[in-house]
Design an enzyme around this catalytic site. Structure first.
Site, PDB file in Angstrom:
ATOM      1  N   GLU A 163      14.401   4.330 -44.931  1.00  0.00           N
ATOM      2  CA  GLU A 163      13.405   3.745 -44.028  1.00  0.00           C
ATOM      3  C   GLU A 163      11.976   4.093 -44.455  1.00  0.00           C
ATOM      4  O   GLU A 163      11.026   3.797 -43.726  1.00  0.00           O
ATOM      5  CB  GLU A 163      13.653   4.242 -42.599  1.00  0.00           C
ATOM      6  CG  GLU A 163      14.976   3.754 -42.013  1.00  0.00           C
ATOM      7  CD  GLU A 163      15.211   4.247 -40.593  1.00  0.00           C
ATOM      8  OE1 GLU A 163      14.415   5.074 -40.102  1.00  0.00           O
ATOM      9  OE2 GLU A 163      16.188   3.801 -39.967  1.00  0.00           O
ATOM     10  N   HIS A 206      10.398  12.631 -42.158  1.00  0.00           N
ATOM     11  CA  HIS A 206      11.705  12.779 -41.520  1.00  0.00           C
ATOM     12  C   HIS A 206      12.696  13.385 -42.518  1.00  0.00           C
ATOM     13  O   HIS A 206      13.440  14.324 -42.201  1.00  0.00           O
ATOM     14  CB  HIS A 206      12.246  11.407 -41.063  1.00  0.00           C
ATOM     15  CG  HIS A 206      11.666  10.896 -39.788  1.00  0.00           C
ATOM     16  ND1 HIS A 206      10.349  10.528 -39.660  1.00  0.00           N
ATOM     17  CD2 HIS A 206      12.241  10.695 -38.572  1.00  0.00           C
ATOM     18  CE1 HIS A 206      10.137  10.100 -38.426  1.00  0.00           C
ATOM     19  NE2 HIS A 206      11.270  10.198 -37.735  1.00  0.00           N
ATOM     20  N   GLN A 263       0.815  -1.209   0.000  1.00  0.00           N
ATOM     21  CA  GLN A 263       0.000   0.000   0.000  1.00  0.00           C
ATOM     22  C   GLN A 263       0.851   1.263   0.000  1.00  0.00           C
ATOM     23  O   GLN A 263       0.504   2.275  -0.633  1.00  0.00           O
ATOM     24  CB  GLN A 263      -0.980  -0.003   1.179  1.00  0.00           C
ATOM     25  CG  GLN A 263      -0.351  -0.044   2.556  1.00  0.00           C
ATOM     26  CD  GLN A 263      -0.106  -1.453   3.054  1.00  0.00           C
ATOM     27  OE1 GLN A 263       0.015  -2.392   2.269  1.00  0.00           O
ATOM     28  NE2 GLN A 263      -0.023  -1.621   4.365  1.00  0.00           N
ATOM     29  N   GLN A 285      25.123 -11.718   8.071  1.00  0.00           N
ATOM     30  CA  GLN A 285      24.055 -11.703   7.072  1.00  0.00           C
ATOM     31  C   GLN A 285      22.948 -12.680   7.429  1.00  0.00           C
ATOM     32  O   GLN A 285      21.772 -12.400   7.230  1.00  0.00           O
ATOM     33  CB  GLN A 285      24.620 -12.011   5.690  1.00  0.00           C
ATOM     34  CG  GLN A 285      25.608 -10.979   5.200  1.00  0.00           C
ATOM     35  CD  GLN A 285      25.104  -9.564   5.356  1.00  0.00           C
ATOM     36  OE1 GLN A 285      24.102  -9.182   4.751  1.00  0.00           O
ATOM     37  NE2 GLN A 285      25.774  -8.770   6.172  1.00  0.00           N
ATOM     38  N   ASP A 331      27.875  -1.883   6.084  1.00  0.00           N
ATOM     39  CA  ASP A 331      26.456  -1.697   6.363  1.00  0.00           C
ATOM     40  C   ASP A 331      26.172  -0.358   7.022  1.00  0.00           C
ATOM     41  O   ASP A 331      25.066   0.184   6.885  1.00  0.00           O
ATOM     42  CB  ASP A 331      25.949  -2.815   7.283  1.00  0.00           C
ATOM     43  CG  ASP A 331      25.648  -4.099   6.532  1.00  0.00           C
ATOM     44  OD1 ASP A 331      25.530  -4.048   5.292  1.00  0.00           O
ATOM     45  OD2 ASP A 331      25.538  -5.155   7.176  1.00  0.00           O
ATOM     46  N   HIS A 370      19.861 -11.485   9.373  1.00  0.00           N
ATOM     47  CA  HIS A 370      18.825 -10.626   8.777  1.00  0.00           C
ATOM     48  C   HIS A 370      17.486 -11.359   8.720  1.00  0.00           C
ATOM     49  O   HIS A 370      16.463 -10.833   9.159  1.00  0.00           O
ATOM     50  CB  HIS A 370      19.236 -10.191   7.368  1.00  0.00           C
ATOM     51  CG  HIS A 370      20.097  -8.980   7.339  1.00  0.00           C
ATOM     52  ND1 HIS A 370      19.662  -7.751   7.739  1.00  0.00           N
ATOM     53  CD2 HIS A 370      21.388  -8.815   6.968  1.00  0.00           C
ATOM     54  CE1 HIS A 370      20.641  -6.866   7.602  1.00  0.00           C
ATOM     55  NE2 HIS A 370      21.702  -7.488   7.147  1.00  0.00           N
ATOM     56  N   GLU A 409      26.071 -10.198  -3.434  1.00  0.00           N
ATOM     57  CA  GLU A 409      25.789  -8.846  -2.941  1.00  0.00           C
ATOM     58  C   GLU A 409      27.003  -8.298  -2.186  1.00  0.00           C
ATOM     59  O   GLU A 409      27.503  -7.214  -2.470  1.00  0.00           O
ATOM     60  CB  GLU A 409      24.567  -8.895  -2.015  1.00  0.00           C
ATOM     61  CG  GLU A 409      24.204  -7.564  -1.390  1.00  0.00           C
ATOM     62  CD  GLU A 409      23.112  -7.688  -0.344  1.00  0.00           C
ATOM     63  OE1 GLU A 409      22.515  -6.661  -0.006  1.00  0.00           O
ATOM     64  OE2 GLU A 409      22.864  -8.810   0.154  1.00  0.00           O
ATOM     65  N   HIS A 410      27.479  -9.057  -1.187  1.00  0.00           N
ATOM     66  CA  HIS A 410      28.667  -8.696  -0.410  1.00  0.00           C
ATOM     67  C   HIS A 410      29.744  -9.754  -0.634  1.00  0.00           C
ATOM     68  O   HIS A 410      29.472 -10.944  -0.471  1.00  0.00           O
ATOM     69  CB  HIS A 410      28.359  -8.648   1.088  1.00  0.00           C
ATOM     70  CG  HIS A 410      27.189  -7.778   1.456  1.00  0.00           C
ATOM     71  ND1 HIS A 410      25.946  -8.308   1.774  1.00  0.00           N
ATOM     72  CD2 HIS A 410      27.086  -6.441   1.564  1.00  0.00           C
ATOM     73  CE1 HIS A 410      25.121  -7.311   2.065  1.00  0.00           C
ATOM     74  NE2 HIS A 410      25.782  -6.164   1.947  1.00  0.00           N
ATOM     75  N   SER A 415      19.419 -10.947   1.830  1.00  0.00           N
ATOM     76  CA  SER A 415      20.802 -10.519   1.947  1.00  0.00           C
ATOM     77  C   SER A 415      21.758 -11.693   1.748  1.00  0.00           C
ATOM     78  O   SER A 415      21.430 -12.841   2.055  1.00  0.00           O
ATOM     79  CB  SER A 415      21.030  -9.881   3.320  1.00  0.00           C
ATOM     80  OG  SER A 415      22.280  -9.240   3.365  1.00  0.00           O
TER      81      SER A 415
END
Length: 435
Positions: A420, A425, A196, A264, A366, A267, A332-333, A242
């Site tokens: 074309e 054009h 939302q 990690q 981090d 998380h 990622e890391h 992560s």
């Protein structure tokens, strides 16, 4: 000691590639039920605006709001959170903010131009976005660091208005998150979350303004909603769980590596921690450290689940092979916990952030190293980059022909356009051809 069953793999196994694929398999936004819920929420927010936002916030976050006015925090409230912070927390927050800002200042792009011999001007104009939305998680944990990492690059880029959304389940507000918002210069804060909140930022309501881009991590509903609204607004990325990948030569204190893997895994249960090492005895040492240290962790149940379902200790032939496997994973890391990380670095092609040397814990990145911690996950580091100032800037091409330049290039454009079968054009360009 706590018994922890972690996958043990070896690159010499005949089915290693298949085992690695199975270990890495992850699709964060493919759940049909989640997609249906998200589609319904977005449709309701588009149709009923603030009313739908209030209803969903009360339903999902167990709130009792009567209007959106109750779900917006004033600038004074944010300033009070910063003012009332304990001195040690405020100093740490300010140090992190300064380092993050200084790092991102170096990413700023400037407009540029050049002139051709006939007087034609070409170039690029770089401008910031007008308004962006940042999503800050507020469920299992609160992340003031995410506020700084998302808002400060936008500020450095010159974004005029930053709108923050952060869910507050059961009305619980994290003062450190609000203080970080004040420090980072966030303009408005709404205590809403989930799909939302993403829909409100994407399409706008009577209270929540429509933004140009939405950044920041969230759960599967947030990730799915970001994918759904892409096109109406920009997004940073679809973030998965992560990840940390450690390449170690077997000479780092195994307790350090175990804790880096924990950093990690704590998380959430879907986070992934992988260690690559050419020393089988060292992998055993790390396993012992994991079982010794796990009982000392506050979030040991989450860590244990993460390690047993998605982690692996992998024996490799040497560091060169470790680099090849790392590029396959595109983590990622990535920690290069080796004697000479500079020597290994040229072999690394795909990683969100690279932590070099035994003393460079991923956790520093981090919070306070300076580079952004919003990073590509699930192998997308093959084609994606960390969040940065460039994500909040737009580039417009500049073209100004001189009469002579327009004449010469008009001849070229005419030939190509007629090839074309785009006659308008061609004639548009031909009008500018000098006799």
């Amino acid at each position: 000691m706590t018994q922890v069953s972690i996958k043990r793999l070896s690159s010499s196994q005949s089915d290693f590639a298949q085992q690695l694929d199975a270990l890495l398999a992850w699709e964060s936004v493919s759940d049909k039920r989640v997609n249906q819920v998200v589609d319904d929420v977005i449709a309701q927010v588009k149709a009923r605006g603030d009313q739908a936002l209030v209803e969903y916030t009360n339903q999902f976050d167990r709130m009792q709001a009567q209007s959106m006015a109750e779900l917006e925090l004033s600038p004074e409230r944010l300033a009070k959170a910063l003012h009332d912070l304990p001195a040690e927390q405020r100093a740490a927050l300010e140090t992190a903010a300064t380092r993050i800002s200084q790092y991102h200042e170096r990413q700023k792009s400037d407009s540029w131009r050049y002139m051709e011999a006939d007087g034609t001007h070409l170039g690029q104009q770089v401008t910031p976005m007008d308004r962006v939305g940042i999503y800050v998680p507020g469920g299992k944990a609160a992340y003031p660091s995410s506020v700084l990492m998302n808002a400060l690059p936008a500020k450095v880029a010159g974004v005029k208005e930053i709108i923050m959304v952060v869910p507050t389940p059961d009305g619980v507000v994290n003062e450190l998150v609000l203080a970080a918002a004040a420090l980072a210069g966030v303009n408005r804060v709404f205590t809403i979350g989930g799909a939302q909140a993403v829909a409100a930022l994407a399409y706008g309501t009577a209270t929540v303004p429509k933004v140009d881009k939405i950044v920041g991590p969230g759960n599967i509903y947030v990730a799915t909603a970001k994918r759904a609204v892409f096109g109406a607004v920009g997004i940073d990325m679809i973030a998965g769980p992560s990840e940390i990948l450690v390449i170690c030569d077997g000479k780092t204190n195994p307790d350090w590596i175990a804790m880096d893997l924990f950093s990690q895994a704590e998380h959430d249960e879907d986070a992934q921690s992988i260690l690559l090492c050419p020393d089988a005895d060292y992998l055993n040492d790390v396993q012992v450290s994991i079982e010794k240290l796990l009982p000392t962790m506050e979030r040991q149940a989450i860590i244990k689940t993460s390690l047993e379902t998605r982690a692996a200790l992998i024996l490799v032939a040497d560091l060169a092979e470790a680099a090849k496997i790392s590029n396959r994973i595109a983590p990622e890391h990535l920690e290069l916990s080796v004697e000479d990380p500079e020597a290994l670095l040229p072999a690394i092609r795909h990683a969100g952030a690279i932590f070099m040397g035994r003393y460079t814990a991923e956790a520093l990145g981090d919070y306070c190293a300076g580079p952004n911690h919003v990073l590509p996950t699930s192998g997308t580091a093959r084609f994606s980059s960390p969040l940065g100032v460039y994500d909040f800037q737009k580039r417009s091409s500049l073209i100004m022909f001189s009469p002579e330049g327009a004449s010469e290039m008009g001849k070229v454009a005419s030939v190509l356009a007629r090839g074309e079968s785009l006659t308008a054009h061609a004639r548009s360009a031909e009008y500018r051809i000098l006799d």
